[in-house]
Design an enzyme around this catalytic site. Structure first.
Site, PDB file in Angstrom:
ATOM      1  N   ASN A   9      57.406  83.547  16.873  1.00 38.90           N
ATOM      2  CA  ASN A   9      57.864  83.056  16.437  1.00 38.90           C
ATOM      3  C   ASN A   9      58.226  81.825  15.310  1.00 38.90           C
ATOM      4  O   ASN A   9      58.001  80.589  15.983  1.00 38.90           O
ATOM      5  CB  ASN A   9      59.571  82.262  17.326  1.00 38.90           C
ATOM      6  CG  ASN A   9      60.795  81.745  16.528  1.00 38.90           C
ATOM      7  OD1 ASN A   9      60.730  81.564  15.147  1.00 38.90           O
ATOM      8  ND2 ASN A   9      62.008  80.979  17.825  1.00 38.90           N
ATOM      9  N   LYS A  11      60.187  80.226  12.922  1.00 36.90           N
ATOM     10  CA  LYS A  11      61.428  79.438  12.833  1.00 36.90           C
ATOM     11  C   LYS A  11      60.930  79.098  11.278  1.00 36.90           C
ATOM     12  O   LYS A  11      61.211  80.450  10.550  1.00 36.90           O
ATOM     13  CB  LYS A  11      61.001  78.561  13.503  1.00 36.90           C
ATOM     14  CG  LYS A  11      61.180  78.534  15.330  1.00 36.90           C
ATOM     15  CD  LYS A  11      61.354  77.500  15.883  1.00 36.90           C
ATOM     16  CE  LYS A  11      61.078  77.775  17.187  1.00 36.90           C
ATOM     17  NZ  LYS A  11      61.402  76.559  18.066  1.00 36.90           N
ATOM     18  N   HIS A  94      67.613  83.304  20.222  1.00 36.89           N
ATOM     19  CA  HIS A  94      67.299  82.541  20.877  1.00 36.89           C
ATOM     20  C   HIS A  94      68.080  81.388  20.984  1.00 36.89           C
ATOM     21  O   HIS A  94      69.077  80.892  20.450  1.00 36.89           O
ATOM     22  CB  HIS A  94      66.522  82.315  19.682  1.00 36.89           C
ATOM     23  CG  HIS A  94      65.330  80.866  19.464  1.00 36.89           C
ATOM     24  ND1 HIS A  94      65.153  79.937  19.889  1.00 36.89           N
ATOM     25  CD2 HIS A  94      63.394  80.838  20.101  1.00 36.89           C
ATOM     26  CE1 HIS A  94      64.022  79.031  19.972  1.00 36.89           C
ATOM     27  NE2 HIS A  94      63.318  79.988  20.440  1.00 36.89           N
ATOM     28  N   GLU A  96      68.172  78.304  20.324  1.00 41.46           N
ATOM     29  CA  GLU A  96      68.939  77.630  18.607  1.00 41.46           C
ATOM     30  C   GLU A  96      69.489  77.996  18.287  1.00 41.46           C
ATOM     31  O   GLU A  96      71.083  77.261  17.944  1.00 41.46           O
ATOM     32  CB  GLU A  96      67.338  77.358  17.649  1.00 41.46           C
ATOM     33  CG  GLU A  96      66.357  75.930  18.511  1.00 41.46           C
ATOM     34  CD  GLU A  96      64.704  76.779  17.816  1.00 41.46           C
ATOM     35  OE1 GLU A  96      64.676  77.185  17.054  1.00 41.46           O
ATOM     36  OE2 GLU A  96      64.148  75.210  18.443  1.00 41.46           O
ATOM     37  N   GLU A 166      63.094  81.815  27.998  1.00 46.53           N
ATOM     38  CA  GLU A 166      62.642  80.830  27.080  1.00 46.53           C
ATOM     39  C   GLU A 166      63.627  79.063  27.999  1.00 46.53           C
ATOM     40  O   GLU A 166      64.194  79.018  27.344  1.00 46.53           O
ATOM     41  CB  GLU A 166      63.159  80.736  25.683  1.00 46.53           C
ATOM     42  CG  GLU A 166      62.483  82.130  25.503  1.00 46.53           C
ATOM     43  CD  GLU A 166      61.541  81.691  23.537  1.00 46.53           C
ATOM     44  OE1 GLU A 166      60.207  81.342  23.554  1.00 46.53           O
ATOM     45  OE2 GLU A 166      62.776  81.335  22.914  1.00 46.53           O
ATOM     46  N   GLY A 172      59.395  73.305  22.299  1.00 45.44           N
ATOM     47  CA  GLY A 172      58.792  72.459  20.749  1.00 45.44           C
ATOM     48  C   GLY A 172      59.491  70.857  21.793  1.00 45.44           C
ATOM     49  O   GLY A 172      59.114  69.802  20.957  1.00 45.44           O
ATOM     50  N   SER A 212      56.893  76.104  24.888  1.00 48.56           N
ATOM     51  CA  SER A 212      55.025  75.047  24.634  1.00 48.56           C
ATOM     52  C   SER A 212      54.100  75.689  25.435  1.00 48.56           C
ATOM     53  O   SER A 212      53.554  75.208  25.749  1.00 48.56           O
ATOM     54  CB  SER A 212      55.631  73.589  25.398  1.00 48.56           C
ATOM     55  OG  SER A 212      56.429  73.388  24.830  1.00 48.56           O
TER      56      SER A 212
HETATM   57  C1  PEP Z   1      60.155  79.277  20.349  1.00 51.95           C
HETATM   58  O1  PEP Z   1      60.724  78.175  19.412  1.00 51.95           O
HETATM   59  O2  PEP Z   1      60.533  80.199  21.163  1.00 51.95           O
HETATM   60  C2  PEP Z   1      59.336  78.411  21.303  1.00 51.95           C
HETATM   61  C3  PEP Z   1      58.628  78.368  22.147  1.00 51.95           C
HETATM   62  O3  PEP Z   1      58.636  77.473  21.031  1.00 51.95           O
HETATM   63  P1  PEP Z   1      57.518  75.828  21.476  1.00 51.95           P
HETATM   64  O4  PEP Z   1      56.531  77.226  21.666  1.00 51.95           O
HETATM   65  O5  PEP Z   1      57.325  74.917  20.084  1.00 51.95           O
HETATM   66  O6  PEP Z   1      58.056  75.828  22.235  1.00 51.95           O
END
Ligand code: PEP
Length: 249
Positions: A9, A11, A94, A96, A166, A172, A212
């Site tokens: 992703n 973003k 997601h 976000e 997630e 992040g 992460s």
């Molecule tokens: C994500 O945006 O779905 C995500 C898991 O980000 P990150 O790997 O940076 O934590």
């Protein structure tokens, strides 16, 4: 036996020039054997990504979609538009989008239905916040999210659904869930899918972990029985780190 599915992703990162560099780098470094690899660039990069991915096994996905088909919805992008630029996957829900754009389980469910009606595949995200984990209501939150986002989807729809677990506190932040923490929630999700549909559906559904994920922790996370892949944010923005997650599989 479920094949692993790794999705990146991007973003709100990479203009069209940077997209070309990243896709070209990925084509050189990502060797997908029994792994499905998906990249999800921003809307503005989908056309260039589609062109550059011709002949590659890497699949294209989008990060969101409108619930509307067409018309006066300024700023929205429809499922037909995404299909026309070669998207096979769409991420919905997601954290976000839930946090900054106030997307509810109901809206996410409607988006998932749009994607499925267009014969595409959908990655539906769920996950608890840090506060919810600390209050020990993770199971309750995940149960409500799963029931909400899957409402009205048929058994055959589920063949084209991926669930991404997630935990919001791991996205992040550099702080991933431990393999045990992630596996526990993945088992819960599979059990819920079994209760809503059947054990046959539950055994087949792909459940990704996101939060992460990087080359240093991917192998251990992905070796858990119920972790069938990863949704990767930060580490998918460089060919070496994305390949470093995929290659050891
Ligand atoms: C994500 O945006 O779905 C995500 C898991 O980000 P990150 O790997 O940076 O934590």
């Amino acid at each position: 036996m479920r094949n692993k599915v790794i999705a990146g992703n991007w973003k709100m990162n990479k203009d069209v020039f940077e997209t070309a560099d990243l896709i070209n780098g990925l084509k050189k470094s990502v060797a997908a054997k029994n792994v499905e690899v998906i990249v999800c660039p921003p809307f503005t990069s989908l056309v260039v990504a589609q062109q550059l991915l011709k002949g590659s096994t890497i699949k294209l996905g989008a990060q969101d979609v409108s619930v509307h088909d067409d018309g006066a919805y300024t700023g929205e992008v429809s499922v037909t538009m995404l299909k026309s630029v070669g998207c096979e996957y769409v991420i919905v829900g997601h954290s976000e989008r839930r946090q900054y754009f106030h997307e509810s389980n109901e809206l996410i469910n409607q988006k998932a239905k749009k994607v499925l009606a267009a014969s595409m595949r959908v990655i539906i995200c769920v996950g608890e916040t840090l506060e919810e984990r600390e209050k020990e209501i993770t199971d309750k939150v995940i149960t409500a999210q799963i029931k909400g986002v899957l409402a009205g989807l048929s058994e055959s729809d589920l063949e084209r659904v991926i669930i991404a677990y997630e935990p919001v506190w791991a996205i992040g932040t550099g702080k991933n869930a431990t393999p045990r923490q992630a596996e526990d929630v993945h088992q819960l999700i599979r059990k819920l899918v079994g209760q809503i549909y059947s054990w046959n559906v539950a055994e087949k559904i792909i459940i990704q972990y996101g939060g992460s994920v990087k080359p240093e922790n991917a192998k251990e996370l992905l070796s858990q029985d119920d972790i069938d892949g990863a949704l990767v944010g930060g580490a998918c923005l460089k060919p070496d780190s994305f390949a470093g997650i995929i290659s050891p599989i």
